[in-house]
Enzyme design. Structure first.
Site, short mmCIF file in Angstrom:
data_model
loop_
_atom_site.label_atom_id
_atom_site.label_comp_id
_atom_site.label_asym_id
_atom_site.label_seq_id
_atom_site.Cartn_x
_atom_site.Cartn_y
_atom_site.Cartn_z
N CYS A 103 46.57 44.16 47.22
CA CYS A 103 46.20 44.48 45.84
C CYS A 103 45.39 45.76 45.97
O CYS A 103 44.25 45.72 46.42
CB CYS A 103 45.37 43.38 45.18
SG CYS A 103 44.81 43.90 43.55
N CYS A 106 42.11 45.66 43.47
CA CYS A 106 40.97 44.77 43.71
C CYS A 106 41.35 43.73 44.78
O CYS A 106 41.42 44.07 45.95
CB CYS A 106 40.50 44.12 42.42
SG CYS A 106 41.80 43.49 41.35
N SER A 107 41.59 42.48 44.38
CA SER A 107 41.85 41.46 45.40
C SER A 107 42.79 40.38 44.88
O SER A 107 42.67 39.23 45.28
CB SER A 107 40.52 40.84 45.83
OG SER A 107 39.87 40.28 44.71
N CYS A 108 43.71 40.73 43.98
CA CYS A 108 44.63 39.73 43.43
C CYS A 108 45.43 39.09 44.56
O CYS A 108 45.93 39.78 45.45
CB CYS A 108 45.57 40.39 42.42
SG CYS A 108 44.66 41.11 41.04
FE FE Z 1 43.52 42.63 42.25
#
Ligand code: FE
Length: 202
Positions: A103, A106-108
Site C-alpha cells: 500500500c 499507508c498500510s491497507c
Molecule cells: Fe493504505
C-alpha cells in the site's frame, strides 16, 4: 512523513486522541467499554492462518481455486471467513509471474484474512522501494527470483485489498490440506516470500 513522525511524541499524541474519542463515544452511549474490548480482541485474534487455509484449499481443489480467483469474497465465505465491506482480489503466482502487494499510501492490508500487518509493511522504505525495485526488495526478504520471472506489484487502497495465491511447492503431492496450510507463511501471502516444502528447502 519522516522518522520523527513515528517517534514517541507522535505516538503519544495519537494515543491521547484515541483515549479522548473513546471516552466521548462511551459517554454518549454510542459504544461500551466491553464492546470496544471485544472488537479489539476479535481483531487481535485474526492471523494469516486464515489466508493459509484459503490457499491450501485452492491447492487441493481446482474448482475452489477457480471460484477464489473469480469471486474471492464468496469463496472465502465458503470457509467461514468474512472480508466485510472491502473488495478482495486474489492474485495467482504462476511459474512465470510473481505478485507482490504494497500500500504505497499507508498500510491497507487484508486484515480479515492476514491479521495485523507487519511493521515493515507500513514502513516508508518498503512502500517506496518495492514499486521501484521489487526484485531487489524481494531478494532482501530472501526471495530471490530468476530474471525470467515477471514481478507484478499491486497497490492496495482503502477499499481494495490483495492477497497472493502462492505456487504450491514441489514435493508436496502427498500432503493433505492441513499440512499444506502449514507451509503457507504470511510473507508468501503478501508476495515477499515463497511457499516451501520443508523437506526440499529450508
Ligand atoms: Fe493504505
Amino acid at each position: 512523513m519522516n522518522k520523527a513522525e513515528d517517534s514517541e511524541g507522535s505516538a503519544g499524541y495519537y494515543r491521547r486522541m484515541q483515549s479522548a474519542v473513546e471516552e466521548l463515544l462511551v459517554l454518549r452511549g454510542i459504544l461500551t467499554p466491553e464492546g470496544i474490548e471485544e472488537q479489539v480482541a476479535a481483531m487481535d485474534s485474526r492471523t494469516y492462518k486464515s489466508g493459509a487455509k484459503v490457499v491450501a484449499r485452492a491447492w487441493v481443489d481446482a474448482a475452489y481455486k477457480a471460484r477464489l480467483l473469480d469471486d474471492p469474497r464468496t469463496a472465502v465465505a465458503e470457509l467461514g471467513f468474512s472480508v466485510g465491506p472491502m473488495h478482495l482480489i486474489v492474485i495467482e503466482n504462476t511459474p512465470t509471474v510473481h505478485n507482490v502487494v504494497v500500500c504505497t499510501l499507508c498500510s491497507c492490508y487484508p486484515r480479515m484474512l492476514l491479521g495485523v500487518p507487519p511493521h515493515w509493511y507500513k514502513s516508508r522504505e518498503y512502500r517506496s522501494r518495492v514499486v521501484r525495485e521489487p526484485r531487489a526488495v524481494l531478494a532482501e526478504f530472501g526471495c530471490e527470483l530468476p530474471t525470467g520471472i515477471d514481478i507484478r506489484v499491486h497497490d492496495s487502497t482503502a477499499d481494495m485489498r490483495y492477497m497472493v495465491l502462492p505456487l504450491r511447492p514441489a514435493g508436496t503431492a502427498g500432503l493433505g490440506e492441513a499440512a499444506l496450510a502449514e507451509l503457507v507463511t504470511r510473507d508468501c501471502l503478501v508476495g515477499v516470500g515463497l511457499a516451501a516444502c520443508p523437506t526440499s528447502s529450508g
